[in-house]
Design a protein around this motif. Structure first.
Motif, mmCIF file in Angstrom:
data_model
loop_
_atom_site.group_PDB
_atom_site.id
_atom_site.type_symbol
_atom_site.label_atom_id
_atom_site.label_comp_id
_atom_site.label_asym_id
_atom_site.label_seq_id
_atom_site.Cartn_x
_atom_site.Cartn_y
_atom_site.Cartn_z
ATOM 1 N N ASP A 63 -7.223 0.013 -6.678
ATOM 2 C CA ASP A 63 -7.201 -1.393 -7.081
ATOM 3 C C ASP A 63 -8.028 -2.282 -6.159
ATOM 4 N N ARG B 51 -0.558 -3.645 -0.353
ATOM 5 C CA ARG B 51 0.832 -3.536 -0.790
ATOM 6 C C ARG B 51 1.195 -2.078 -0.933
ATOM 7 N N HIS B 52 2.388 -1.735 -0.519
ATOM 8 C CA HIS B 52 2.935 -0.413 -0.782
ATOM 9 C C HIS B 52 3.718 -0.506 -2.078
ATOM 10 N N ARG B 53 3.412 0.393 -3.018
ATOM 11 C CA ARG B 53 4.098 0.397 -4.307
ATOM 12 C C ARG B 53 5.045 1.594 -4.367
ATOM 13 N N LEU C 107 -5.449 -9.411 -6.097
ATOM 14 C CA LEU C 107 -4.800 -8.705 -4.996
ATOM 15 C C LEU C 107 -5.340 -9.262 -3.682
ATOM 16 N N ASP D 68 7.380 1.907 -6.407
ATOM 17 C CA ASP D 68 7.760 2.120 -7.801
ATOM 18 C C ASP D 68 6.844 3.105 -8.525
ATOM 19 N N VAL D 69 5.773 3.540 -7.879
ATOM 20 C CA VAL D 69 4.845 4.490 -8.495
ATOM 21 C C VAL D 69 5.274 5.895 -8.065
ATOM 22 N N THR E 23 -0.464 3.065 -2.079
ATOM 23 C CA THR E 23 -0.991 1.844 -1.490
ATOM 24 C C THR E 23 -2.053 1.262 -2.411
ATOM 25 N N ILE E 24 -1.994 -0.040 -2.608
ATOM 26 C CA ILE E 24 -3.085 -0.752 -3.257
ATOM 27 C C ILE E 24 -3.554 -1.803 -2.255
ATOM 28 N N TRP F 175 -3.273 7.114 -4.876
ATOM 29 C CA TRP F 175 -2.708 7.104 -6.229
ATOM 30 C C TRP F 175 -3.507 8.067 -7.100
ATOM 31 N N GLY G 108 5.441 6.773 -3.001
ATOM 32 C CA GLY G 108 4.760 5.556 -3.397
ATOM 33 C C GLY G 108 3.269 5.630 -3.102
#
Length: 160
Positions: free
Chosen positions: A104, A114-116, A110, A118-119, A130-131, A75, A128
């Motif tokens: 994160d 999680r794969h996000r 957390l 939406d980013v 990863t967090i 990210w 996307g």
């Protein structure tokens, strides 16, 4: 926030530290750069900031600043933070990178990776990000942040 802080009777200029995470970490870097001449802030810690916007623009910081980030962060990439650290030198900026660690990583809420999708930004725009938690890195980062702030406040103001 600075105007509010200036109105607080117990907030002494030069005796305030900044902490921020992600976009807040990027804000910490920009604020420390803009405040370099004011002596308003004593030290700072930025967790996984985006460093791209500071490259080539920042020449000094208001006080010693520590970046804590993951090497696997997709990210906010680590490469610009490494470059910024090299540009400024260790008297202004230090970087602690954690291997196999994502964005994160210190978030206590957390519990799993999680794969996000939406980013929209990140290293691979549109793919996307990863967090993921990393409890060992989080514990180390929190200890380093506390030690960093203690050291920053132990230094005489004129040594900054």
């Amino acid at each position: 926030a600075r105007r509010w802080l200036d109105q607080q009777a117990d907030a002494q200029p030069g005796q305030v530290a900044l902490l921020g995470w992600s976009n807040g970490g990027s804000t910490v870097l920009r604020t420390m750069a803009k405040s370099a001449a004011s002596g308003r802030f004593r030290a700072a810690v930025a967790f996984y900031p985006g460093c791209e916007s500071s490259l080539g623009r920042v020449k000094q910081l208001a006080g010693p600043t520590l970046i804590l980030t993951g090497e696997a962060d997709d990210w906010t990439a680590i490469a610009p933070c490494r470059q910024l650290t090299a540009e400024l030198g260790p008297e202004y900026l230090q970087l602690q990178a954690y291997p196999d660690t994502y964005h994160d990583f210190d978030n206590p809420a957390l519990l799993h990776a999680r794969h996000r999708a939406d980013v929209p930004n990140g290293i691979h725009p549109g793919a996307g990000v990863t967090i993921a938690p990393n409890p060992a890195a989080a514990a180390d980062a929190w200890q380093r942040a506390a030690d960093w702030l203690k050291t920053g406040f132990a230094r005489p103001a004129e040594a900054r």
